[in-house]
Design a protein around this motif. Sequence first.
Motif, PDB file in Angstrom:
ATOM      1  N   UNK A   7       2.062   0.332   7.471  1.00 28.86           N
ATOM      2  CA  UNK A   7       1.138   0.819   6.601  1.00 28.86           C
ATOM      3  C   UNK A   7       1.800   2.109   5.751  1.00 28.86           C
ATOM      4  N   UNK A   8       2.529   2.740   6.251  1.00 33.97           N
ATOM      5  CA  UNK A   8       3.248   3.928   5.237  1.00 33.97           C
ATOM      6  C   UNK A   8       3.999   3.185   4.346  1.00 33.97           C
ATOM      7  N   UNK A   9       4.692   2.204   4.764  1.00 36.86           N
ATOM      8  CA  UNK A   9       5.686   1.443   3.721  1.00 36.86           C
ATOM      9  C   UNK A   9       4.943   0.744   2.676  1.00 36.86           C
ATOM     10  N   UNK A  18      14.486   3.314   2.953  1.00 36.37           N
ATOM     11  CA  UNK A  18      15.030   2.664   3.993  1.00 36.37           C
ATOM     12  C   UNK A  18      14.088   2.799   5.118  1.00 36.37           C
ATOM     13  N   UNK A  19      13.807   1.753   5.907  1.00 36.75           N
ATOM     14  CA  UNK A  19      12.864   1.743   7.169  1.00 36.75           C
ATOM     15  C   UNK A  19      13.319   2.747   8.087  1.00 36.75           C
ATOM     16  N   UNK A  24      11.405   8.348  10.572  1.00 35.01           N
ATOM     17  CA  UNK A  24      11.716   9.691  11.038  1.00 35.01           C
ATOM     18  C   UNK A  24      10.727  10.679  10.394  1.00 35.01           C
ATOM     19  N   UNK A  25      10.000  10.228   9.266  1.00 33.29           N
ATOM     20  CA  UNK A  25       8.752  10.900   8.456  1.00 33.29           C
ATOM     21  C   UNK A  25       7.338  10.822   9.590  1.00 33.29           C
ATOM     22  N   UNK A 122      16.546   9.891  -0.508  1.00 30.02           N
ATOM     23  CA  UNK A 122      15.108   9.526  -0.851  1.00 30.02           C
ATOM     24  C   UNK A 122      14.514   9.940  -2.013  1.00 30.02           C
ATOM     25  N   UNK A 123      15.071  11.247  -2.608  1.00 29.60           N
ATOM     26  CA  UNK A 123      14.536  11.688  -3.935  1.00 29.60           C
ATOM     27  C   UNK A 123      14.547  10.799  -4.881  1.00 29.60           C
TER      28      UNK A 123
END
Length: 227
Positions: A7-9, A18-19, A24-25, A122-123
Amino acid sequence: MDIDIDAVRAVPLFSEVDRDILRSLVPAMSLRRLGRGEILFREGEEGDRSFILLVGRIKLRRKTTDGHENLIAVLGPGEMVGELTLLDQGPRGATAVAASKTELAVLSHRALVAWVERHPKVARHLLAAQARGTRRSSDSLADLVVLDAPGRVAKALLDLARRFGEERDGAIHVAHELTQEELAQLVGTSRETVNKSLADFAARGWIKVALRGVDLLDIDRLDRRAQ
């Protein structure tokens, strides 16, 4: 209820991350539930967190110069609410109201910054996602200039169908839960013009109007009208 990483992705801001890094978030997020009509935040409030819509819908309203509130967007699952707060912690640009029973994942500015510091690569993905969002906003502004009012109504119906539609008996049913006044605010025209446009589309056999909903019967012709 655990927050599902899928759902977040689904959120454009995180879709290219990256999954395993995104996983980790998720522990830094919390869950919030709202009933229909409850306010998530108000325009002008200082914000330090954003929300990922998991279940339900959120209406965004913004005040006009005369103090009235106009509907500017309807958000559904897989979309973020108040995402600019993740970057600048500035005042809210709109009031967010639950249009139905709603569940949201809550992400604070502090948690996002700490996560990016741990995973600086990721930025680039986040910046690219923000650029795509800015481009979509520019396209929407261009539509107000280029398209006539019926064209904007057609485009709005197609957008609502893409995000909220369900196939039923060869048609796309959209339970948009909007009044004609709200639909008019969404496309920047009057309620009378929206009513006339919907009646015209129905007479042509392109749609069938229901209470706070619509069945799209001819997507191709609506798409051509929205060009």
